[in-house]
Design an enzyme around this catalytic site. Structure first.
Site, PDB file in Angstrom:
ATOM      1  N   SER A 147      20.692  81.265 -14.476  1.00  0.00           N
ATOM      2  CA  SER A 147      21.439  80.295 -15.276  1.00  0.00           C
ATOM      3  C   SER A 147      22.837  80.061 -14.701  1.00  0.00           C
ATOM      4  O   SER A 147      23.489  81.007 -14.261  1.00  0.00           O
ATOM      5  CB  SER A 147      21.588  80.822 -16.702  1.00  0.00           C
ATOM      6  OG  SER A 147      20.331  81.174 -17.200  1.00  0.00           O
TER       7      SER A 147
ATOM      8  N   ARG B 218      28.481  72.554 -23.186  1.00  0.00           N
ATOM      9  CA  ARG B 218      27.302  71.852 -22.668  1.00  0.00           C
ATOM     10  C   ARG B 218      27.301  70.361 -22.967  1.00  0.00           C
ATOM     11  O   ARG B 218      27.947  69.900 -23.905  1.00  0.00           O
ATOM     12  CB  ARG B 218      26.052  72.454 -23.330  1.00  0.00           C
ATOM     13  CG  ARG B 218      25.839  73.939 -23.052  1.00  0.00           C
ATOM     14  CD  ARG B 218      25.180  74.141 -21.723  1.00  0.00           C
ATOM     15  NE  ARG B 218      25.006  75.537 -21.347  1.00  0.00           N
ATOM     16  CZ  ARG B 218      24.016  75.971 -20.590  1.00  0.00           C
ATOM     17  NH1 ARG B 218      23.095  75.152 -20.146  1.00  0.00           N
ATOM     18  NH2 ARG B 218      23.932  77.236 -20.237  1.00  0.00           N
TER      19      ARG B 218
ATOM     20  N   CYS C 168      23.882  78.634 -12.009  1.00  0.00           N
ATOM     21  CA  CYS C 168      24.079  78.796 -10.556  1.00  0.00           C
ATOM     22  C   CYS C 168      23.891  77.466  -9.840  1.00  0.00           C
ATOM     23  O   CYS C 168      23.650  77.447  -8.629  1.00  0.00           O
ATOM     24  CB  CYS C 168      23.099  79.808  -9.985  1.00  0.00           C
ATOM     25  SG  CYS C 168      23.590  81.503 -10.261  1.00  0.00           S
TER      26      CYS C 168
ATOM     27  N   ASP D 110      15.695  72.309 -14.841  1.00  0.00           N
ATOM     28  CA  ASP D 110      15.726  73.669 -15.401  1.00  0.00           C
ATOM     29  C   ASP D 110      14.363  74.349 -15.477  1.00  0.00           C
ATOM     30  O   ASP D 110      14.290  75.556 -15.289  1.00  0.00           O
ATOM     31  CB  ASP D 110      16.350  73.626 -16.806  1.00  0.00           C
ATOM     32  CG  ASP D 110      16.758  74.997 -17.316  1.00  0.00           C
ATOM     33  OD1 ASP D 110      17.319  75.778 -16.526  1.00  0.00           O
ATOM     34  OD2 ASP D 110      16.515  75.296 -18.496  1.00  0.00           O
TER      35      ASP D 110
ATOM     36  N   HIS E  61      11.447  78.970 -14.322  1.00  0.00           N
ATOM     37  CA  HIS E  61      12.834  78.540 -14.531  1.00  0.00           C
ATOM     38  C   HIS E  61      13.301  77.838 -13.249  1.00  0.00           C
ATOM     39  O   HIS E  61      14.079  78.389 -12.476  1.00  0.00           O
ATOM     40  CB  HIS E  61      13.674  79.792 -14.821  1.00  0.00           C
ATOM     41  CG  HIS E  61      15.059  79.520 -15.302  1.00  0.00           C
ATOM     42  ND1 HIS E  61      16.072  80.445 -15.171  1.00  0.00           N
ATOM     43  CD2 HIS E  61      15.614  78.459 -15.931  1.00  0.00           C
ATOM     44  CE1 HIS E  61      17.187  79.954 -15.691  1.00  0.00           C
ATOM     45  NE2 HIS E  61      16.938  78.754 -16.156  1.00  0.00           N
TER      46      HIS E  61
ATOM     47  N   TYR F 115      22.982  77.753 -31.144  1.00  0.00           N
ATOM     48  CA  TYR F 115      23.190  77.515 -29.713  1.00  0.00           C
ATOM     49  C   TYR F 115      21.877  77.043 -29.070  1.00  0.00           C
ATOM     50  O   TYR F 115      20.811  77.605 -29.347  1.00  0.00           O
ATOM     51  CB  TYR F 115      23.703  78.796 -29.015  1.00  0.00           C
ATOM     52  CG  TYR F 115      23.738  78.589 -27.520  1.00  0.00           C
ATOM     53  CD1 TYR F 115      24.704  77.751 -26.958  1.00  0.00           C
ATOM     54  CD2 TYR F 115      22.766  79.126 -26.686  1.00  0.00           C
ATOM     55  CE1 TYR F 115      24.704  77.486 -25.593  1.00  0.00           C
ATOM     56  CE2 TYR F 115      22.762  78.867 -25.321  1.00  0.00           C
ATOM     57  CZ  TYR F 115      23.735  78.044 -24.782  1.00  0.00           C
ATOM     58  OH  TYR F 115      23.723  77.760 -23.446  1.00  0.00           O
TER      59      TYR F 115
ATOM     60  N   ARG G 148      23.283  82.175 -25.074  1.00  0.00           N
ATOM     61  CA  ARG G 148      22.078  82.896 -25.466  1.00  0.00           C
ATOM     62  C   ARG G 148      22.418  84.353 -25.721  1.00  0.00           C
ATOM     63  O   ARG G 148      23.166  84.962 -24.970  1.00  0.00           O
ATOM     64  CB  ARG G 148      21.020  82.815 -24.355  1.00  0.00           C
ATOM     65  CG  ARG G 148      20.352  81.465 -24.250  1.00  0.00           C
ATOM     66  CD  ARG G 148      19.306  81.435 -23.169  1.00  0.00           C
ATOM     67  NE  ARG G 148      19.876  81.504 -21.840  1.00  0.00           N
ATOM     68  CZ  ARG G 148      19.986  82.594 -21.107  1.00  0.00           C
ATOM     69  NH1 ARG G 148      19.531  83.762 -21.564  1.00  0.00           N
ATOM     70  NH2 ARG G 148      20.536  82.561 -19.918  1.00  0.00           N
TER      71      ARG G 148
ATOM     72  N   LYS H 118      13.825  77.337 -23.776  1.00  0.00           N
ATOM     73  CA  LYS H 118      13.608  78.684 -23.244  1.00  0.00           C
ATOM     74  C   LYS H 118      12.473  79.395 -23.985  1.00  0.00           C
ATOM     75  O   LYS H 118      11.689  80.122 -23.387  1.00  0.00           O
ATOM     76  CB  LYS H 118      14.895  79.509 -23.345  1.00  0.00           C
ATOM     77  CG  LYS H 118      16.089  78.882 -22.646  1.00  0.00           C
ATOM     78  CD  LYS H 118      15.843  78.679 -21.188  1.00  0.00           C
ATOM     79  CE  LYS H 118      17.102  78.189 -20.481  1.00  0.00           C
ATOM     80  NZ  LYS H 118      16.852  77.930 -19.067  1.00  0.00           N
TER      81      LYS H 118
HETATM   82  C1  OXD Z   1      20.146  78.657 -19.213  1.00  0.00           C
HETATM   83  C2  OXD Z   1      20.121  77.239 -19.561  1.00  0.00           C
HETATM   84  O1  OXD Z   1      20.831  79.437 -19.898  1.00  0.00           O
HETATM   85  O2  OXD Z   1      19.419  76.495 -18.863  1.00  0.00           O
HETATM   86  O3  OXD Z   1      19.457  79.045 -18.256  1.00  0.00           O
HETATM   87  O4  OXD Z   1      20.753  76.828 -20.539  1.00  0.00           O
HETATM   88 MN    MN Z   2      18.219  77.550 -17.416  1.00  0.00          MN
END
Ligand code: OXD
Ligand code: MN
Length: 602
Positions: free
Chosen positions: A255, A382, A257, A284, A234, A205, A77, A214
């Site tokens: 993100s 991903r 984590c 998420d 989130h 992306y 991102r 998002k």
């Molecule tokens: C993020 C994702 O960047 O979930 O938080 O992809």
């Molecule tokens: Mn995320």
């Protein structure tokens, strides 16, 4: 591919007018209304393969799976190119990039003019949340990317059934996406909350281009949530079953984590005798509303997982590994010459040879120009996989009413300050703790990995309006929830003086969740500290876990000096919001300061 469909499968006049407007602007060769059928999926895959955008993987080992590689400069991102375009700058707030909507429309039109010449324009009606659920929101994404259509097919509910639900006069979020050569100079991710619209150009992306995720479910969603008295967060959603009863928690971490890992955790050996079962509802995003019973209820608006590949293996997340064995799109991982995929800290032996995420020939042991091992997969590579394939997917994951939430958990990646877990004193204190979450940066967004940044409720890059108003919204939601969940903070990442992680994490995290749930039931041993209730050193069930001597004490320690400098960080962060920040947040700050002072004096 089917020729363009001249007859639109809808009579929705707002949608038809918008499609016409975008067709005139972008000048595609043809238009394709996405119906969501299997036959259509196969046609799109064939077309993606023919155009070199996707590579089918070994049909025996990875049936229905594809490989995709993005531009080298389009792998995460781009927060610096993400804008909230409200009429008034103050409404976007100090933590968002702002652009005047007139300028934003003009700039994007410049890029979009004729941008789809030679391409097909796909129109993807989608529902975030189960189709027809009172929680759900409808969007329509117009895109020139087959990759985006195929990923949206996994991440959202798309096609005919959504159009039918939209009907002749239903409202929807306008989501316009064009790859625009995936050129960084064309890149902008623009949100117009006042117009219920998103425009994204110059990137393919996921976080920038799969606009349901998002952009809609969080940035535009959080704006709607504030107007309509709910929360768009989130957060993962997880069910913990024991003795026939399932209780649900949500958890917000920045993100990369470990939300996906926690959402799919496997109970550790030592707790097997207790018969826990874990149910994954989402990894998420959570949309939370107050239910008729006065509790907070959550749905996962997504239909798939867009997970970070590196580090995913049978030890860290066996359920994710099982989920991605079929019908999965892998992006920017290592492509084996045998048409398998691999990534660093991944599963099994690497292929004998392959091609790196950025197109370099690769063999195990190859080094880069600095003599370091040549990375096969990008650190933010991903997998996109259907949620229904997860072995622990909850029977309630598509329940239109969602699931009732017992606890909200905030967390960050902190080497020092935060203990393994603590419970906040009440809702306002919980909001304060959420608002002051900080974390060391990961690879999910561009920027310096490791740098500490404040990431309130893990929403810093995802809140679609002024975060001072967002905190106020959280505070006022407390009064609307007659039976609010308790709020906790966790930190799996505390290190000892030698820089070694103190807590094993992964499945062992259930021991912390168990304590959290016991606190929700009015049990669980805890000591009151200035920052909240911390488990006593014998409070967590450590059966079968061999922590080094003194580790539990270190994990649970609340060091007043660390918190004193942490407090300075809270203040500096809050000051950014000026008078717009609720006095109730300052009151929490002062109360924490006083508690720390008293503790130091004692
Ligand atoms: C993020 C994702 O960047 O979930 O938080 O992809
Ligand atoms: Mn995320």
């Amino acid at each position: 591919m089917a020729p363009s469909q001249p007859i639109a499968p809808t009579k929705n006049s707002k949608l038809l007018a918008w499609v016409k407007e975008i067709e005139t602007l972008c000048q595609p060769d043809q238009i394709c209304w996405i119906d969501g059928s299997e036959a259509e999926k196969r046609r799109l895959e064939k077309r993606g393969i023919a155009r070199g955008q996707m590579i089918p993987l070994d049909p025996e080992k990875l049936p229905g799976c594809f490989y995709s590689r993005s531009n080298r400069s389009d792998v995460a991102r781009t927060e610096n190119l993400t804008f909230i375009c409200t009429r008034k700058k103050e409404d976007a707030g100090p933590t968002n990039n702002w652009m005047d909507p007139r300028e934003a429309y003009a700039k994007s039109e410049e890029v979009l003019k004729g941008a789809m010449k030679g391409h097909t324009m796909y129109i993807v009606p989608f529902s975030m949340g189960p189709v027809g659920s009172p929680f759900s929101k409808i969007g329509v994404e117009i895109t020139d990317s087959i990759y985006v259509v195929l990923n949206m097919r996994i991440m959202a509910r798309i096609g005919r059934k959504v159009l039918d639900l939209l009907g002749d006069d239903g409202d929807f979020t306008k989501c316009l996406h064009s790859k625009a050569e995936c050129d960084i100079s064309h890149r902008m991710i623009l949100h117009f909350p006042e117009d219920n619209a998103i425009v994204s150009t110059g990137s393919a992306y996921g976080g920038n281009a799969l606009l349901g995720k998002k952009c809609l479910a969080l940035r535009i969603g959080s704006w709607h949530a504030r107007q309509e008295n709910w929360l768009a967060e989130h957060m993962l959603i997880l069910g913990i079953e024991k003795d026939g009863q399932t209780r649900y928690v949500t958890a917000a971490f920045p993100s990369a984590c470990g939300k996906t890992n926690l959402a799919m955790l496997i109970p550790p050996e030592g707790l097997k005798h207790k018969g826990y079962k874990i149910w994954t509802v989402g990894d998420d995003i959570a949309w939370l509303r107050v239910g008729a019973d006065g509790r907070l209820w959550a749905v996962n608006p997504e239909a798939g997982f867009f997970g970070v590949a590196p580090g995913t293996n049978s030890r860290t997340n066996p359920n994710a590994i099982k989920t991605i064995q079929k019908n999965t799109i892998f992006t920017n991982v290592l492509l084996g010459d045998d048409l398998t995929v691999w990534w660093e800290d991944g599963e099994g032996a690497p292929p004998a040879s392959g091609t790196t995420w950025d197109g370099k020939p690769w063999k195990p042991g190859f080094s880069d120009e600095n003599g370091k091992p040549l990375l096969g997969a990008h650190p933010n590579s991903r997998f996109t996989a259907p949620a229904g394939q997860c072995p622990t997917i909850s029977p309630k994951w598509e329940d239109p009413q969602g699931v009732p939430i017992s606890a909200i958990i905030f967390g960050g990646r902190r080497e020092r300050v935060a203990p393994l877990v603590f419970e906040t004193f009440d809702w306002d204190h919980g909001v304060y703790v959420g608002a002051t979450v900080a974390s060391e940066r990961t690879a999910a967004a561009e920027g310096k990995v490791g740098e500490v940044r404040r990431d309130p409720m893990a929403m810093l890059p995802f809140c679609g309006y002024n975060m001072a108003d967002y905190f106020a919204h959280w505070l006022q939601m407390g009064a609307r929830i007659p039976k609010p969940p308790k709020i906790f903070h966790v930190n799996w990442f505390r290190k000892d003086e030698k820089g070694k992680f103190l807590w094993p994490g992964y499945g062992e995290n259930l021991r912390v969740l168990e304590w959290i749930l016991s606190r929700c039931e009015g049990d669980g041993k805890a000591a009151k500290t200035p920052i909240g209730f911390v488990p006593t050193k014998d409070a967590l069930d450590t059966t079968g876990l061999s922590l080094p001597a003194g580790a539990m004490e270190k994990l649970l320690e609340v060091r007043a000096e660390d918190w004193a400098s942490e407090l300075d960080g809270h203040k500096a962060f809050f000051e950014k919001f000026g008078p717009r920040l609720s006095q109730r947040m300052w009151k929490q700050y002062e109360a924490l300061k006083d508690r720390l002072k008293t503790a130091v004096a004692a």
